[in-house]
Design an enzyme around this catalytic site. Structure first.
Site, PDB file in Angstrom:
ATOM      1  N   CYS A 183       0.854  -1.186   0.000  1.00 61.05           N
ATOM      2  CA  CYS A 183       0.000   0.000   0.000  1.00 61.05           C
ATOM      3  C   CYS A 183       0.892   1.240   0.000  1.00 61.05           C
ATOM      4  O   CYS A 183       1.910   1.269   0.700  1.00 61.05           O
ATOM      5  CB  CYS A 183      -0.908   0.000   1.230  1.00 61.05           C
ATOM      6  SG  CYS A 183      -1.985   1.443   1.322  1.00 61.05           S
TER       7      CYS A 183
ATOM      8  N   HIS B  14      -9.471  -3.141  -2.292  1.00 66.72           N
ATOM      9  CA  HIS B  14      -8.404  -2.479  -1.515  1.00 66.72           C
ATOM     10  C   HIS B  14      -8.728  -0.984  -1.350  1.00 66.72           C
ATOM     11  O   HIS B  14      -8.586  -0.429  -0.252  1.00 66.72           O
ATOM     12  CB  HIS B  14      -7.068  -2.673  -2.240  1.00 66.72           C
ATOM     13  CG  HIS B  14      -5.892  -2.010  -1.596  1.00 66.72           C
ATOM     14  ND1 HIS B  14      -4.832  -2.706  -1.056  1.00 66.72           N
ATOM     15  CD2 HIS B  14      -5.591  -0.688  -1.411  1.00 66.72           C
ATOM     16  CE1 HIS B  14      -3.948  -1.851  -0.551  1.00 66.72           C
ATOM     17  NE2 HIS B  14      -4.380  -0.624  -0.760  1.00 66.72           N
ATOM     18  N   GLU B  15      -9.177  -0.359  -2.429  1.00 64.21           N
ATOM     19  CA  GLU B  15      -9.456   1.092  -2.370  1.00 64.21           C
ATOM     20  C   GLU B  15     -10.710   1.395  -1.552  1.00 64.21           C
ATOM     21  O   GLU B  15     -10.726   2.346  -0.763  1.00 64.21           O
ATOM     22  CB  GLU B  15      -9.578   1.674  -3.783  1.00 64.21           C
ATOM     23  CG  GLU B  15      -8.329   1.523  -4.646  1.00 64.21           C
ATOM     24  CD  GLU B  15      -7.027   1.914  -3.972  1.00 64.21           C
ATOM     25  OE1 GLU B  15      -7.055   2.834  -3.123  1.00 64.21           O
ATOM     26  OE2 GLU B  15      -5.989   1.301  -4.261  1.00 64.21           O
TER      27      GLU B  15
ATOM     28  N   HIS C 188     -10.106   1.435   2.068  1.00 63.41           N
ATOM     29  CA  HIS C 188      -9.537   2.687   2.589  1.00 63.41           C
ATOM     30  C   HIS C 188     -10.626   3.661   3.041  1.00 63.41           C
ATOM     31  O   HIS C 188     -10.427   4.444   3.967  1.00 63.41           O
ATOM     32  CB  HIS C 188      -8.676   3.381   1.530  1.00 63.41           C
ATOM     33  CG  HIS C 188      -7.265   2.864   1.461  1.00 63.41           C
ATOM     34  ND1 HIS C 188      -6.417   2.873   2.540  1.00 63.41           N
ATOM     35  CD2 HIS C 188      -6.546   2.338   0.429  1.00 63.41           C
ATOM     36  CE1 HIS C 188      -5.244   2.372   2.175  1.00 63.41           C
ATOM     37  NE2 HIS C 188      -5.295   2.031   0.908  1.00 63.41           N
TER      38      HIS C 188
HETATM   39  C1  UDB Z   1      -0.441   0.073  -5.389  1.00 60.81           C
HETATM   40  N1  UDB Z   1       1.152  -0.960  -6.766  1.00 60.81           N
HETATM   41  O1  UDB Z   1      -0.492   1.007  -6.153  1.00 60.81           O
HETATM   42  F1  UDB Z   1      -0.366  -3.183 -12.713  1.00 60.81           F
HETATM   43  F2  UDB Z   1       1.600   0.988 -12.201  1.00 60.81           F
HETATM   44  C2  UDB Z   1       0.765  -0.873  -5.411  1.00 60.81           C
HETATM   45  C3  UDB Z   1       1.968  -0.388  -4.581  1.00 60.81           C
HETATM   46  C4  UDB Z   1       1.557  -0.234  -3.146  1.00 60.81           C
HETATM   47  C5  UDB Z   1       3.070  -1.431  -4.686  1.00 60.81           C
HETATM   48  C6  UDB Z   1       2.474   0.939  -5.086  1.00 60.81           C
HETATM   49  C7  UDB Z   1       0.933  -2.005  -7.536  1.00 60.81           C
HETATM   50  O2  UDB Z   1       0.235  -2.941  -7.223  1.00 60.81           O
HETATM   51  N2  UDB Z   1       1.623  -1.924  -8.677  1.00 60.81           N
HETATM   52  C8  UDB Z   1       1.270  -1.679  -9.940  1.00 60.81           C
HETATM   53  C9  UDB Z   1       0.595  -2.615 -10.693  1.00 60.81           C
HETATM   54  C10 UDB Z   1       0.295  -2.309 -11.983  1.00 60.81           C
HETATM   55  C11 UDB Z   1       0.620  -1.087 -12.515  1.00 60.81           C
HETATM   56  C12 UDB Z   1       1.294  -0.181 -11.728  1.00 60.81           C
HETATM   57  C13 UDB Z   1       1.596  -0.459 -10.452  1.00 60.81           C
HETATM   58  N3  UDB Z   1      -1.430  -0.136  -4.517  1.00 60.81           N
HETATM   59  C14 UDB Z   1      -2.448   0.900  -4.449  1.00 60.81           C
HETATM   60  C15 UDB Z   1      -2.717   1.422  -3.080  1.00 60.81           C
HETATM   61  O3  UDB Z   1      -1.975   1.365  -2.126  1.00 60.81           O
HETATM   62  N4  UDB Z   1      -3.870   2.004  -2.990  1.00 60.81           N
HETATM   63  O4  UDB Z   1      -4.371   2.432  -1.843  1.00 60.81           O
HETATM   64  C16 UDB Z   1      -1.612  -1.335  -3.738  1.00 60.81           C
HETATM   65  C17 UDB Z   1      -2.308  -2.426  -4.561  1.00 60.81           C
HETATM   66  C18 UDB Z   1      -2.256  -3.775  -3.830  1.00 60.81           C
HETATM   67  C19 UDB Z   1      -3.434  -4.555  -4.313  1.00 60.81           C
HETATM   68  C20 UDB Z   1      -4.369  -3.590  -4.933  1.00 60.81           C
HETATM   69  C21 UDB Z   1      -3.773  -2.227  -4.788  1.00 60.81           C
HETATM   70 ZN    ZN Z   2      -3.692   1.236  -0.197  1.00 60.51          ZN
END
Ligand code: UDB
Ligand code: ZN
Length: 184
Positions: free
Chosen positions: A111, A154-155, A158
């Protein structure tokens, strides 16, 4: 635009609050917020620009993560070909129904607001139906499965003060339901 310094980190209490519903018509401030959330995702996924601004590539960013306790989240979800699968600012989103079957990402989750790593399977619903509003206030209903369903859960978590590691089994982090599926 938002930078990493603007992203609120665990254990800031705003991440544990229940976000307030957003009212329509959208205020100028909330229009700007919607724009800035999506802008972060777009720039963070651009290989040239994310280097310049030192942004961690994100697929979703919710308002509480930038210190605003409002029911709003942006998602920018690529497909297998790295085309855009879903690009939307979801306002007042809710999961209205879900599959019994669970799913988790085989690599676990991270996250943008959680600096510490938490290993283990984050069990979620494999398929969900969500309702939400868009910038113009219109109401939408959408069915999602697999990775896009994981991101939206996940969102939406939050907005309800829930963080991904809340779903990891403390005693046995790599347990999955009987018929749960591993993704990726
Ligand atoms: C993410 N990124 O954005 F397909 F650009 C995660 C992080 C925490 C590692 C930055 C991610 O999953 N990578 C990713 C995948 C892609 C394209 C790209 C990046 N999140 C979002 C977050 O924290 N939102 O609150 C966590 C993800 C874990 C599962 C769903 C969201
Ligand atoms: Zn998150």
């Amino acid at each position: 635009m938002f930078l990493m310094k603007d992203i609120v980190r665990d254990p800031n209490p705003v991440l544990r609050a229940t976000a307030k519903p957003v009212e329509f018509p959208l205020s100028e401030e909330n229009k700007q917020l919607a724009h800035d959330l999506m802008e972060y995702l777009i720039i963070s996924q651009d290989e040239e620009q994310n280097k310049i601004y030192k942004l961690r590539p994100g697929v979703g960013l919710a308002a509480p993560q930038v210190g605003k306790s409002l029911s709003m989240t942006a998602v920018l979800i690529p497909d297998e070909n790295n085309d855009i699968y879903m690009q939307e600012v979801l306002i007042n989103p809710r999961v209205v129904s879900h599959s019994v079957q669970s799913a988790a990402l085989s690599e676990g989750e991270g996250c943008l607001s959680v600096d510490m790593e938490h290993h283990g399977y984050v069990q979620r619903h494999d398929r969900i139906t969500i309702t939400y509003q868009t910038l113009d206030g219109s109401k939408h209903k959408k069915r999602l499965k697999n990775y896009p369903a994981i991101v939206c859960q996940h969102e939406i978590d939050h907005l309800n003060g829930i963080l991904f590691y809340d779903h990891i089994n403390k005693d046995n982090p790599f347990t999955m339901d009987e018929d749960g599926i591993l993704l990726g």
